[in-house]
Design an enzyme around this catalytic site. Sequence first.
Site, short mmCIF file in Angstrom:
data_model
loop_
_atom_site.label_atom_id
_atom_site.label_comp_id
_atom_site.label_asym_id
_atom_site.label_seq_id
_atom_site.Cartn_x
_atom_site.Cartn_y
_atom_site.Cartn_z
N HIS A 181 0.87 -1.00 -0.09
CA HIS A 181 -0.34 0.09 -0.04
C HIS A 181 0.87 1.03 -0.32
CE1 HIS A 181 1.03 0.28 4.54
NE2 HIS A 181 0.67 1.08 4.31
C1 UD1 Z 1 -2.83 5.37 5.50
C2 UD1 Z 1 -0.47 6.63 6.16
C3 UD1 Z 1 0.47 5.66 5.79
C4 UD1 Z 1 -0.41 4.50 7.06
C5 UD1 Z 1 -1.41 3.43 6.18
C6 UD1 Z 1 -1.86 2.28 6.32
C7 UD1 Z 1 -0.65 8.66 5.03
C8 UD1 Z 1 0.41 10.01 4.80
N1 UD1 Z 1 -0.41 7.67 5.17
O1 UD1 Z 1 -1.42 5.54 4.32
O2 UD1 Z 1 1.38 5.47 6.18
O3 UD1 Z 1 0.76 2.55 6.55
O4 UD1 Z 1 -2.16 4.35 6.20
O5 UD1 Z 1 -3.04 1.62 5.56
O6 UD1 Z 1 -1.18 9.16 6.34
N2 UD1 Z 1 -9.07 4.87 0.56
C9 UD1 Z 1 -10.40 4.30 0.75
N3 UD1 Z 1 -10.61 3.56 1.09
C10 UD1 Z 1 -10.48 4.29 2.85
C11 UD1 Z 1 -8.89 4.99 2.77
C12 UD1 Z 1 -8.47 5.52 2.27
O7 UD1 Z 1 -10.95 4.26 -1.15
O8 UD1 Z 1 -11.09 3.91 3.42
C13 UD1 Z 1 -8.53 5.14 -0.85
C14 UD1 Z 1 -8.32 7.31 -1.66
O9 UD1 Z 1 -7.90 6.68 -2.59
C15 UD1 Z 1 -6.90 7.29 -0.95
C16 UD1 Z 1 -6.41 6.26 -0.99
O10 UD1 Z 1 -6.90 5.54 -0.71
O11 UD1 Z 1 -7.47 8.83 -1.50
C17 UD1 Z 1 -5.28 6.98 0.19
O12 UD1 Z 1 -5.54 6.96 1.04
P1 UD1 Z 1 -4.50 7.86 2.52
O13 UD1 Z 1 -5.23 7.36 3.68
O14 UD1 Z 1 -3.98 8.89 1.72
O15 UD1 Z 1 -2.73 7.01 2.69
P2 UD1 Z 1 -2.96 5.43 3.17
O16 UD1 Z 1 -1.72 4.99 1.68
O17 UD1 Z 1 -3.83 4.07 3.41
N1 UDP Z 2 -3.90 -5.47 8.51
C1 UDP Z 2 -4.95 -5.86 8.36
N2 UDP Z 2 -5.49 -6.63 7.66
C2 UDP Z 2 -5.10 -6.51 6.00
C3 UDP Z 2 -3.39 -5.94 6.12
C4 UDP Z 2 -3.09 -5.53 7.38
O1 UDP Z 2 -5.64 -5.81 9.55
O2 UDP Z 2 -6.12 -7.10 5.31
C5 UDP Z 2 -3.06 -5.17 9.97
C6 UDP Z 2 -1.61 -6.20 9.62
O3 UDP Z 2 -1.94 -6.82 10.79
C7 UDP Z 2 -0.94 -4.85 10.64
C8 UDP Z 2 -1.38 -3.08 9.96
O4 UDP Z 2 -2.95 -3.74 9.48
O5 UDP Z 2 -1.35 -5.25 12.53
C9 UDP Z 2 -0.76 -2.93 9.60
O6 UDP Z 2 -1.24 -1.79 8.37
P1 UDP Z 2 -0.71 -0.87 7.22
O7 UDP Z 2 0.18 -2.23 6.21
O8 UDP Z 2 -1.60 -0.70 6.47
O9 UDP Z 2 0.12 0.21 8.14
P2 UDP Z 2 1.41 0.50 8.23
O10 UDP Z 2 1.26 -0.52 9.38
O11 UDP Z 2 2.58 -0.03 7.32
O12 UDP Z 2 1.64 1.59 8.29
#
Ligand code: UD1
Ligand code: UDP
Length: 357
Positions: free
Chosen positions: A198
């Site tokens: 992601h």
């Molecule tokens: C965010 C965090 C990242 C973390 C990740 C965990 C920042 C800059 N990034 O990344 O550090 O590792 O969360 O998963 O804070 N979207 C949906 N549904 C949702 C949420 C997001 O469709 O419920 C899509 C949208 O198109 C959005 C994109 O995902 O623009 C990115 O979402 P965003 O929260 O900005 O960043 P993540 O990639 O989720």
């Molecule tokens: N995770 C989850 N379901 C999924 C993928 C990840 O519950 O389908 C959990 C995973 O076990 C971990 C956390 O989400 O505890 C990590 O989140 P993510 O990878 O989104 O973010 P990051 O840790 O890179 O910030």
Amino acid sequence: MKVLSVVGARPQFIKAVVVSKKLRQKGINEILVHTGQHYDFNVSDVFFKELNLPKPNYYLGVGSGLHGEQTGKMLIEIEKVILKEKADLVIVYGDTNSTLAGALAVSKLRIPVAHVEAGLRSYNKNMPEEINRVLTDHISDILFCSSKVAVENLKKEGITKNVYLVGYVMLDIALVDINEVLKKYNLEYKNFILVTIHRAENTDNLENLKNIWEALVEIAQNNIKIFFPIHPRTKKALKENKLLGNNIPNNLILSEPISYKEMVALEQSAKLIITDSGGVQKEGPFFGTPCIILRNETEWTEIIDIGFNKLVGTKKENIVKTSLKIFNEEKIYAPVREFYGDGRAGEKNSKGYCFKL
Ligand code: UD1
Ligand code: UDP
């Protein structure tokens, strides 16, 4: 005493479960604020339901957007809540935009901020998370670190006051029975690869995304089952770039994101994990499952240094070669748990607040 916790993205809900439970056990009044950064059921509500995280007192509904826009909206709304609630302490978790917004909103109101998972550094400012980490650490009053390396990183930046080495909060959550989950997804113990992707640097860079996708297809064509719960960001990028065509091998199984308990079950039973997640690259080793990390650097260096996890970057040949090598090994790995505490980080975090205030 009143504590205000700010969460907003998937890993923060999981981290907050542990700390929140301990705070409430100690009779501390916790006000939970959900920024709304993540909003889809399977990256937000599922964790509240499955892990019994209390319903947020405030849901700010900020949603997705450009960094400035998203962080700015959060700042405006968090400030209002803080002024209204007059908390004694604010807790922020990890390194997302919700973390930075929470810390920034509070710091100028001169209410103490505690940062859980402080001191991590990738030293790569192209990652939005690195900016969030550094800024949050420098405006936090209490810094809870997961590892010795994190404490050292803070020291290099002159931060030594109120730094506590407490371990990694996610180690605290109880393990689950895996058989039901394996059956549900038609997987066999130690006979599949679990994948999560992601990071912006992989989803928003077409070359990286294509390399990763083609590597997964090639690994699956080697008669290896892959289970890939897809983050919403990654799903959008794969669709937009027309990579999700008809030629997906049958044993490359794509799913919506799964719940935390299911994820933990699959992390234990996979033979190998391919990931760019911060959380997952530690959870795999906790259960003795090695991870191939699709990045050029990581904040969690300890597990790389002992050779358990491998940093392979995003070149297709490297991903395929390293995956096939590890998948075909007979070797059984022992869990790696020594770096991030004793599974009582939540308790130590909450004690920290009590002792210092
Ligand atoms: C965010 C965090 C990242 C973390 C990740 C965990 C920042 C800059 N990034 O990344 O550090 O590792 O969360 O998963 O804070 N979207 C949906 N549904 C949702 C949420 C997001 O469709 O419920 C899509 C949208 O198109 C959005 C994109 O995902 O623009 C990115 O979402 P965003 O929260 O900005 O960043 P993540 O990639 O989720
Ligand atoms: N995770 C989850 N379901 C999924 C993928 C990840 O519950 O389908 C959990 C995973 O076990 C971990 C956390 O989400 O505890 C990590 O989140 P993510 O990878 O989104 O973010 P990051 O840790 O890179 O910030």
